[in-house]
Design an enzyme around this catalytic site. Structure first.
Site, PDB file in Angstrom:
ATOM      1  N   GLY A   1     -54.119 -20.210   3.471  1.00  0.00           N
ATOM      2  CA  GLY A   1     -54.653 -20.934   4.544  1.00  0.00           C
ATOM      3  C   GLY A   1     -56.027 -20.380   4.699  1.00  0.00           C
ATOM      4  O   GLY A   1     -56.736 -19.787   3.508  1.00  0.00           O
TER       5      GLY A   1
ATOM      6  N   ASP B   1     -46.925 -18.749   1.059  1.00  0.00           N
ATOM      7  CA  ASP B   1     -47.224 -19.854   1.967  1.00  0.00           C
ATOM      8  C   ASP B   1     -46.483 -20.991   1.674  1.00  0.00           C
ATOM      9  O   ASP B   1     -46.058 -21.255   0.333  1.00  0.00           O
ATOM     10  CB  ASP B   1     -48.898 -20.201   1.596  1.00  0.00           C
ATOM     11  N   ASN B   2     -46.095 -21.797   2.601  1.00  0.00           N
ATOM     12  CA  ASN B   2     -45.230 -22.828   2.225  1.00  0.00           C
ATOM     13  C   ASN B   2     -46.044 -24.111   2.098  1.00  0.00           C
ATOM     14  O   ASN B   2     -45.513 -25.284   1.864  1.00  0.00           O
ATOM     15  CB  ASN B   2     -44.095 -23.519   3.134  1.00  0.00           C
TER      16      ASN B   2
ATOM     17  N   THR C   1     -49.649 -26.404   5.952  1.00  0.00           N
ATOM     18  CA  THR C   1     -50.891 -26.502   6.430  1.00  0.00           C
ATOM     19  C   THR C   1     -52.101 -25.942   5.481  1.00  0.00           C
ATOM     20  O   THR C   1     -53.421 -25.913   5.529  1.00  0.00           O
ATOM     21  CB  THR C   1     -51.385 -26.408   7.710  1.00  0.00           C
ATOM     22  N   GLY C   2     -51.425 -24.954   4.637  1.00  0.00           N
ATOM     23  CA  GLY C   2     -52.327 -24.255   3.663  1.00  0.00           C
ATOM     24  C   GLY C   2     -52.793 -25.090   2.253  1.00  0.00           C
ATOM     25  O   GLY C   2     -52.243 -26.233   2.456  1.00  0.00           O
TER      26      GLY C   2
ATOM     27  N   GLY D   1     -39.046  -7.601   9.835  1.00  0.00           N
ATOM     28  CA  GLY D   1     -37.692  -7.056   9.063  1.00  0.00           C
ATOM     29  C   GLY D   1     -38.487  -6.649   7.681  1.00  0.00           C
ATOM     30  O   GLY D   1     -37.774  -5.223   7.376  1.00  0.00           O
TER      31      GLY D   1
ATOM     32  N   TYR E   1     -47.410 -23.725  20.378  1.00  0.00           N
ATOM     33  CA  TYR E   1     -48.115 -22.667  19.671  1.00  0.00           C
ATOM     34  C   TYR E   1     -48.337 -21.437  20.627  1.00  0.00           C
ATOM     35  O   TYR E   1     -48.034 -20.246  20.337  1.00  0.00           O
ATOM     36  CB  TYR E   1     -49.482 -23.143  19.580  1.00  0.00           C
TER      37      TYR E   1
ATOM     38  N   LYS F   1     -46.684 -17.682  19.905  1.00  0.00           N
ATOM     39  CA  LYS F   1     -47.519 -16.521  19.505  1.00  0.00           C
ATOM     40  C   LYS F   1     -47.264 -15.286  20.602  1.00  0.00           C
ATOM     41  O   LYS F   1     -47.415 -14.304  20.623  1.00  0.00           O
ATOM     42  CB  LYS F   1     -49.163 -16.924  19.548  1.00  0.00           C
TER      43      LYS F   1
END
Ligand code: UDP
Length: 310
Positions: free
Chosen positions: A11, A32-33, A36-37, A103, A146, A150
């Site tokens: 991103g 990153d999937n 939006t990246g 985790g 959003y 967050k």
């Protein structure tokens, strides 16, 4: 030297962070999937021995083989247009993605660094915003996906710090701009520059009297790394405290680009914050950090980038 995992590594901010960390000799694993990246942001890194890219959605279980010293959780749709288009994914990456990456940090004994946001302050009734302000967020409005994700991610990070003794950092990032913003991310800086370069009307939402405080990406990333290298567990605002109206920003973009675009007014989005300015006293005191690039220079450097890709 450290081995650092960056989620959202392809991103806007994640890829700039990868550049800086690799530059100082750290190894970087970018996850990153690509929702939006953008691959183009990390193309120049792919051949480097210290860099690995993994295409993966961190809302699902995350594992990285080998030792890890730090996990930086930057994955999320982050512009209003993106998170309004991807509301459930935004809630998932902020909640499940934060849990999964915490985790990972716990399993590796790694430092955990959460990218939070000025949006946790919602439409703020305290100005400028200090980290002690709890915010004014509409949980059921469209931006709530959003803001609440967050806010949850901050609570989860503090719970892992308090319950599991994880070494954590939380940054609240204020509006940041610069090269590698997507042309179509819908943010005001990218929208205005692209519109000006194409000769299209600049779209001011509402009357343009709402304010934002814009930080150039180079300053922001320097602050992020200073915070990573610190020992501060409580949230720290990082942004440029110089505040501008959206109308003033439009004028600066028109001057810098020399464009003769006209201005058009559009309806103000629901719950659009009327004012935003970071109080950066904590960043100054704890990190000895201060933005150096002022808006006009930052806009010039961003325009140069957009000219090369528009
Ligand atoms: N905005 C605007 N025109 C645009 C895009 C945004 O006037 O084409 C306004 C928007 O309503 C907000 C401000 O610019 O008041 C900043 O919007 P942005 O999407 O960049 O980020 P936000 O700070 O709202 O998260």
């Amino acid at each position: 030297m450290a081995r650092v995992v960056i989620t959202g590594g392809a991103g806007f901010l994640g890829s700039h962070l990868a550049d800086e960390l690799l530059g100082r000799g750290d190894e970087v694993v970018a996850i990153d999937n690509l929702s939006t990246g953008n691959n183009a942001n990390i193309e120049h890194l792919l051949a480097l021995p210290g860099f690995t890219f993994v295409e993966h959605d961190v809302s699902k279980y995350v594992w990285v083989p080998g030792g890890v010293d730090a996990v930086l959780h930057f994955a999320s749709p982050a512009s209003p247009v993106d998170y309004l288009k991807l509301p459930i994914q935004t809630l998932k990456v902020g909640s499940l993605g934060t849990h999964n990456t915490l985790g990972l940090a716990k399993a590796k004994g790694a430092t955990y660094f959460l990218a939070s946001t000025s949006e946790v302050y919602g439409d703020p009734q305290v100005h400028p915003q200090t980290e002690g302000y709890w915010g004014n967020v509409n949980p059921v409005g469209p931006r709530g996906v959003y803001d609440e994700a967050k806010r949850f991610s901050e609570a989860m990070t503090m719970a892992y710090h308090r319950s599991h003794g994880i070494d954590t950092r939380i940054v609240r990032i204020f509006n940041t701009y610069g090269p590698r913003m997507r042309l179509d991310d819908g943010r005001v800086v990218s929208n205005f520059i692209v519109q000006a370069l194409k000769g299209d009307p600049l779209t001011i939402f509402g009357d343009g009297c709402q304010t934002r405080s814009f930080c150039f990406v180079e300053d922001e990333v320097r602050g992020l790394i200073a915070l990573l290298d610190s020992e501060e567990h409580h949230p720290v605002n990082l942004g440029n405290p110089n505040e501008f109206t959206i109308r003033e920003l439009a004028e600066i973009v028109l001057e810098v680009t020399g464009s003769s675009s006209v201005i058009e007014h559009r309806p103000l989005p629901t719950d659009d914050p009327t004012q935003r300015q970071p109080d950066i006293t904590r960043a100054r005191d704890l990190l000895d950090w201060e933005p150096q690039v002022q808006l006009r220079e930052g806009v010039e450097r961003t325009v140069a980038y957009f000219r090369s890709i528009v």
